[in-house]
Design a protein around this motif. Sequence first.
Motif, PDB file in Angstrom:
ATOM      1  N   THR A  85       0.856  -1.186   0.000  1.00 41.11           N
ATOM      2  CA  THR A  85       0.000   0.000   0.000  1.00 41.11           C
ATOM      3  C   THR A  85       0.891   1.233   0.000  1.00 41.11           C
ATOM      4  O   THR A  85       1.775   1.372   0.853  1.00 41.11           O
ATOM      5  CB  THR A  85      -0.917   0.016   1.229  1.00 41.11           C
ATOM      6  OG1 THR A  85      -1.771  -1.128   1.192  1.00 41.11           O
ATOM      7  CG2 THR A  85      -1.773   1.273   1.248  1.00 41.11           C
ATOM      8  N   ASN A 178      -8.541   4.671   3.950  1.00 42.84           N
ATOM      9  CA  ASN A 178      -8.013   3.312   4.071  1.00 42.84           C
ATOM     10  C   ASN A 178      -7.851   2.989   5.545  1.00 42.84           C
ATOM     11  O   ASN A 178      -7.164   3.700   6.279  1.00 42.84           O
ATOM     12  CB  ASN A 178      -6.663   3.203   3.342  1.00 42.84           C
ATOM     13  CG  ASN A 178      -6.147   1.779   3.297  1.00 42.84           C
ATOM     14  OD1 ASN A 178      -5.913   1.160   4.326  1.00 42.84           O
ATOM     15  ND2 ASN A 178      -5.952   1.259   2.112  1.00 42.84           N
ATOM     16  N   ASN A 180      -6.623   0.179   8.191  1.00 44.23           N
ATOM     17  CA  ASN A 180      -5.816  -1.025   8.388  1.00 44.23           C
ATOM     18  C   ASN A 180      -6.072  -1.532   9.804  1.00 44.23           C
ATOM     19  O   ASN A 180      -5.690  -0.894  10.782  1.00 44.23           O
ATOM     20  CB  ASN A 180      -4.338  -0.705   8.185  1.00 44.23           C
ATOM     21  CG  ASN A 180      -3.472  -1.943   8.229  1.00 44.23           C
ATOM     22  OD1 ASN A 180      -3.968  -3.061   8.271  1.00 44.23           O
ATOM     23  ND2 ASN A 180      -2.161  -1.751   8.239  1.00 44.23           N
ATOM     24  N   ASP A 191       3.093  -8.252   9.602  1.00 46.99           N
ATOM     25  CA  ASP A 191       2.689  -7.553   8.372  1.00 46.99           C
ATOM     26  C   ASP A 191       2.579  -8.600   7.281  1.00 46.99           C
ATOM     27  O   ASP A 191       3.566  -8.986   6.688  1.00 46.99           O
ATOM     28  CB  ASP A 191       3.729  -6.507   7.989  1.00 46.99           C
ATOM     29  CG  ASP A 191       3.119  -5.143   7.873  1.00 46.99           C
ATOM     30  OD1 ASP A 191       1.943  -5.042   7.486  1.00 46.99           O
ATOM     31  OD2 ASP A 191       3.827  -4.160   8.169  1.00 46.99           O
ATOM     32  N   THR A 235     -14.689  -2.607   4.458  1.00 46.58           N
ATOM     33  CA  THR A 235     -14.401  -3.099   5.801  1.00 46.58           C
ATOM     34  C   THR A 235     -15.557  -3.863   6.411  1.00 46.58           C
ATOM     35  O   THR A 235     -15.376  -4.532   7.437  1.00 46.58           O
ATOM     36  CB  THR A 235     -14.038  -1.940   6.737  1.00 46.58           C
ATOM     37  OG1 THR A 235     -15.214  -1.152   7.000  1.00 46.58           O
ATOM     38  CG2 THR A 235     -12.970  -1.050   6.129  1.00 46.58           C
ATOM     39  N   SER A 241      -9.919  -5.196   7.146  1.00 50.31           N
ATOM     40  CA  SER A 241      -9.196  -4.041   6.630  1.00 50.31           C
ATOM     41  C   SER A 241      -9.693  -3.724   5.229  1.00 50.31           C
ATOM     42  O   SER A 241     -10.095  -4.613   4.476  1.00 50.31           O
ATOM     43  CB  SER A 241      -7.691  -4.328   6.599  1.00 50.31           C
ATOM     44  OG  SER A 241      -7.181  -4.545   7.891  1.00 50.31           O
ATOM     45  N   ARG A 284      -4.797  -0.091  13.204  1.00 49.40           N
ATOM     46  CA  ARG A 284      -3.363   0.168  13.145  1.00 49.40           C
ATOM     47  C   ARG A 284      -3.086   1.527  12.531  1.00 49.40           C
ATOM     48  O   ARG A 284      -2.200   2.245  12.978  1.00 49.40           O
ATOM     49  CB  ARG A 284      -2.671  -0.915  12.326  1.00 49.40           C
ATOM     50  CG  ARG A 284      -2.760  -2.308  12.917  1.00 49.40           C
ATOM     51  CD  ARG A 284      -1.997  -3.306  12.104  1.00 49.40           C
ATOM     52  NE  ARG A 284      -0.587  -2.951  12.007  1.00 49.40           N
ATOM     53  CZ  ARG A 284       0.316  -3.674  11.380  1.00 49.40           C
ATOM     54  NH1 ARG A 284      -0.044  -4.784  10.779  1.00 49.40           N
ATOM     55  NH2 ARG A 284       1.575  -3.292  11.333  1.00 49.40           N
ATOM     56  N   LYS A 292      -3.040   0.438  -3.903  1.00 46.83           N
ATOM     57  CA  LYS A 292      -2.161  -0.719  -3.933  1.00 46.83           C
ATOM     58  C   LYS A 292      -1.178  -0.587  -5.097  1.00 46.83           C
ATOM     59  O   LYS A 292      -1.524  -0.111  -6.175  1.00 46.83           O
ATOM     60  CB  LYS A 292      -2.969  -2.002  -4.097  1.00 46.83           C
ATOM     61  CG  LYS A 292      -3.739  -2.421  -2.861  1.00 46.83           C
ATOM     62  CD  LYS A 292      -2.807  -2.930  -1.785  1.00 46.83           C
ATOM     63  CE  LYS A 292      -3.585  -3.456  -0.593  1.00 46.83           C
ATOM     64  NZ  LYS A 292      -2.680  -3.949   0.476  1.00 46.83           N
ATOM     65  N   SER A 530       4.032   0.302   5.184  1.00 48.51           N
ATOM     66  CA  SER A 530       4.299  -1.042   5.681  1.00 48.51           C
ATOM     67  C   SER A 530       5.134  -1.817   4.669  1.00 48.51           C
ATOM     68  O   SER A 530       5.410  -1.342   3.571  1.00 48.51           O
ATOM     69  CB  SER A 530       2.986  -1.779   5.969  1.00 48.51           C
ATOM     70  OG  SER A 530       2.190  -1.828   4.803  1.00 48.51           O
TER      71      SER A 530
END
Length: 754
Positions: A85, A178, A180, A191, A235, A241, A284, A292, A530
């Motif tokens: 991402t 977004n 997560n 991860d 979601t 997520s 998170r 993406k 990430s």
Amino acid sequence: MLPRLPLDDRTYAEIVQQARRLIPKRVPEWTDENAHDPGITFIELFAWLTEMQRYFIGRVPDKNRRRFLDLLGIQPADASSARATVQFSNIKAPVTLPRGTKLMAEDQMFETEASISLVPLALDRIVTRTEREANDVTATNDHANVAFYAFGKDARTASKLYLSFDRELSAQEQVTININLLEADKGVGNDEVQHLVINREAISPSARLSWKSYCWDEAAGTAGWMPVEVVEDETLHLTLSGKISFCLRAPMRTVTVHPASEQPRYWICATVEESGYEMPPRIRQLMLHTVKAEQKDTLSEVIDFTVSGEPHEEIHIATYLAVFGQIRVQVQDADGAWRYWQEIASFEELPHSDRPPAFYSVLRHASMEHVTVQFSDGSTGAVPPPGQTVRIIASEPKFDLYRFIGRSNGLPSQSFELYNLSCKKREALKLQVGEQEPDGHFKWQDWKRVDEFDRSKPGDRHYIYDPVKRLIYFGNGEKGAIPPVSMDTNIVLTGCELGGGDRGNVKPYLISEWVNEAHKALQIEVNNPSFAAGGSEAETLQVTLQRAQSELKHTFRAVTNEDYETLALATPGAAVARVHAIPLYKPGLDDYPREKANGQVSVVVVPYGLSDTPTPSAGFLQTVKRQLDTRRLITTEVHVIPPIYIKVTVNAVVVVEPQFVDEGQRLVEQLKKLLRPLDGEHGTKGWKFGRSVYKGDIYNALSKASGVVYVQDLWIDAEGAHVRKSAGGDIILPPQGLVYSGQHEIELISRTHL
């Protein structure tokens, strides 16, 4: 020497061990099994001969191994690309990045998987509020390795999550966030990328949220919290997520929200309307402007379009290669062959003709969002026939050096080498073969890549690509067609993609460079918060054989109790902690197992949760049931039910050594470890479903504790549905029953005071 295929993977030591285990059964009078015994010597001799014979039988070539795997429907896995991402920031003006926008992470190329519209907008504050407390978690959100509860640990009805923006959102402006989430059974540092696509339609959310914004209500003439239009919610009410897209129905107004009360801000709010989360959602990171990206470098892409066949047809292509690369257009004829059309600057000065030429023009826009391919009116230029007959081939300018593979000599089993293209994936290429017509032009046919020519017929346009040798193979005329002979190059690539492998699994914040100078001039910052993950090299044959053995053991149909339990634990979108299948049982059957329900299975599921007695919601049960319904036998009826929790309280008088008279709490903790529904640390198991609680279990747990001399007195109480107490004081549980600890009362008496 031929390579080794372990048809029998037993070692010499295993053969000897298996033979020795048969001695008590086959020859019970043989009691001396020591190494000096002659019989043991003979066993070792024949084990050596067996191992030698197995070794020679297993000498099978790799080609045969691949055929065996093909019979099982298993192929060596292709190289895969890493995905990550990426997030954009420092956006000063609205801009749209087309799909395939190229980014760099040191020497690894990444491309965005979708177009994204960027606007000057940032998250200002994030606040969580429950009936007990309110917290500003903005700083926590800035550090992705620290998760926070979106609605507190209880996630009760009316709990709220507030998000504020640094500017007013206009009415009908669409915003995508977004989210997560931290998975229920994962740590913060994990991860991972989900390689399997989750069918979100098969997941029923456990809770229901509503989204509102503080806006001006024209009807009421005042500002207030008004519902927003949720365009898309990947979601599923913060179950997974994903992205949430929404747009406002009215102009926003500022309001003060505690504890971020130093100034009014523009807020939206998510409210728990119906509680029911098994595990309260932990976030998170919340991010704007994300998309993406996949580790690859596309040199040429093929896009097919459906047209109406009307004059002045226009096609809009919103990809990076179309915007910044070269465009070629092919149109399909009635016979299925593709022919190139010629690009011109404009149709204005073309004369009218009864046989209009095959022309098209390309209009490039200053916004760099997309390009437009235009066709004529059928008089000055030809119009493509209706249907999926137009193909756009967009490529890098440098691809002209690589796209010509060679010319066919018309002989069987031709092969061509790709000298300068390191395509790691078998599906990385798209290929056409041309046949020259009397007028000197070529008509082009698509050829399909296959793994082997075994199933190819004489007329099938098939080819094989070997990424290791970088060779393209064609058929021999019996298995797979032979490309038509040509004096000029007639084998070309229309699609080509580089990339793949484990080098794409880059660390956070490495995807930070733009490739195109026009994008660099925008001064937009980009990074990956990430790890990129999922990149792997092509599978070797040995690894494929190991995977085949594993997949053959993999449970994919629900027949036995173990099958139901395995499949329930693997339910996507449902974090199942424990599961128990009860055969021939249905809810409401009181005298089980004396009474049985033929053709029915009940599956008891326990979710992960923060409480001592986690209970699944109706949505959770429905999600697991959908998973099992797709795998069960057609004659079996499946019930997915929650456990019945039985509260067990132990009252005991225990005689201990004098130095242990103040350690009653230690014995209470020992009982809590025994009487618990969930599994514990270091592999310790929770209480078995439906197992009665016997006094002997309690005696045993207390007697094992240090300092305990004996248990002088003991009685057990139980509370819960369908629980019974035997005449001896044992607790009889229902089939789906699980125990948990009440307030145990342990009285300690010193041995010296008796």
